[in-house]
Design a protein around this motif. Structure first.
Motif, short mmCIF file in Angstrom:
data_model
loop_
_atom_site.label_atom_id
_atom_site.label_comp_id
_atom_site.label_asym_id
_atom_site.label_seq_id
_atom_site.Cartn_x
_atom_site.Cartn_y
_atom_site.Cartn_z
N GLN A 165 0.89 -1.08 -0.06
CA GLN A 165 0.11 0.09 -0.07
C GLN A 165 0.88 1.36 0.02
OE1 GLN A 165 -3.36 -0.28 2.87
NE2 GLN A 165 -2.57 -2.34 3.29
N ALA A 167 0.66 5.32 1.06
CA ALA A 167 -0.29 6.21 1.83
C ALA A 167 0.39 7.62 2.04
CB ALA A 167 -0.33 5.61 3.46
N THR A 196 -2.57 6.66 6.90
CA THR A 196 -3.79 5.78 7.10
C THR A 196 -3.57 4.39 6.29
OG1 THR A 196 -5.26 7.37 7.37
CG2 THR A 196 -6.27 5.44 6.61
N VAL A 197 -3.46 3.29 6.89
CA VAL A 197 -3.56 2.08 6.02
C VAL A 197 -4.58 0.99 6.64
CG1 VAL A 197 -1.87 1.13 7.96
CG2 VAL A 197 -1.34 0.45 5.71
N ASP A 198 -4.69 -0.13 5.72
CA ASP A 198 -5.48 -1.17 6.03
C ASP A 198 -4.63 -2.12 6.18
OD1 ASP A 198 -7.49 -3.01 6.13
OD2 ASP A 198 -8.34 -2.56 4.24
N LYS A 202 -9.46 -3.13 8.34
CA LYS A 202 -10.19 -2.01 8.18
C LYS A 202 -9.06 -0.84 8.33
CE LYS A 202 -10.71 -0.94 13.07
NZ LYS A 202 -11.66 -0.23 14.26
N ARG A 203 -9.50 0.37 7.45
CA ARG A 203 -8.75 1.41 7.45
C ARG A 203 -8.36 2.32 8.76
NH1 ARG A 203 -6.50 2.49 2.84
NH2 ARG A 203 -6.08 4.55 3.17
N GLU A 204 -7.22 2.73 9.16
CA GLU A 204 -7.25 3.38 10.56
C GLU A 204 -6.05 4.35 10.14
OE1 GLU A 204 -6.29 1.41 13.86
OE2 GLU A 204 -4.79 -0.42 12.92
N SER A 205 -6.20 5.43 11.11
CA SER A 205 -5.09 6.27 10.79
C SER A 205 -3.83 5.83 11.91
CB SER A 205 -5.53 7.73 11.25
OG SER A 205 -6.13 8.16 10.31
#
Length: 219
Positions: A165, A167, A196-198, A202-205
């Protein structure tokens, strides 16, 4: 007898004074000016001015623990390149890399999070810094050696690549430099990388703290 001789004596005297007054400007113009007693003989020398280095550019290496949120800390490092715009403001580009392990998750999750067990994390950023507390640091048994130092705050934006990913990342922190020489400095930084990464469904900061130490060359 005395009365008749006085006018005859005064008249020639008055005529003489009038002649001197009339002839004074002409005499003054005809009299050559006095020569200068000392004529200075100054030889001009060609001087080559010294060229002092500006030391506006800075390049350095750094390393230290990078704490990835949810995955613990691991050693990382990288390269910095900076330019000092003024004595107070500077800009800096940085490239950093570390290896993140999922050992903590493998204790509770079969197979862990990462297929090979660890994953590379790499970031690049462009930041601006402000020197807020210039001063001196004293060394030696008698503290008789002083070195210039500077405490600064820094922040910027960049990109983090992690687990396939990409970001957008914001970084904010502070640091300190100690100038051992005009061209060499020691440096310590504390930085928070926010992106922010998944990774867990779920995506979270995330807040990812980095402590680093290194050195820089100025030119």
């Amino acid at each position: 007898m005395l009365a008749t001789s006085a006018p005859s004596v005064i008249r020639p005297a008055l005529l003489g004074l009038l002649w001197v007054a009339a002839a004074a400007p002409a005499l003054a113009q005809s009299t050559p000016p006095s020569a200068q007693p000392v004529v200075p003989q100054v030889e001009r020398r060609e001087l080559s001015l010294p060229r002092f280095p500006s030391n506006d550019f800075e390049i350095g290496l750094f390393g230290g623990p990078y704490a990835t949120q949810n995955f613990g800390a691991s050693l990382g490092g990288g390269l910095r390149l900076g330019y000092h715009i003024t004595e107070d403001w500077f800009v800096e580009a940085a490239l950093g890399k570390t290896t993140v392990s999922d050992d903590a998750f493998r204790r509770v999750l079969p197979g862990g999070v990462f297929t090979p067990g660890n994953e590379k994390l790499q970031y690049t950023n462009l930041s601006a810094g402000l020197n807020v507390l210039p001063g001196e640091v004293f060394f030696g048994s008698g503290q008789n050696r002083a070195m210039p130092s500077s405490l600064f705050i820094i922040g910027g934006v960049g990109t983090t690549r992690f687990n396939g990913q990409r970001a957008q990342t914001y970084n904010l922190g502070l640091g300190m430099k100690v100038f051992v020489r005009d061209w060499f400095a020691l440096r310590a930084d504390m930085r928070d990388h926010l992106f922010t990464v998944d990774l867990l469904g779920k995506r979270e900061s995330t807040h990812n703290l980095e402590l680093s130490a290194g050195f820089s060359f100025l030119f």
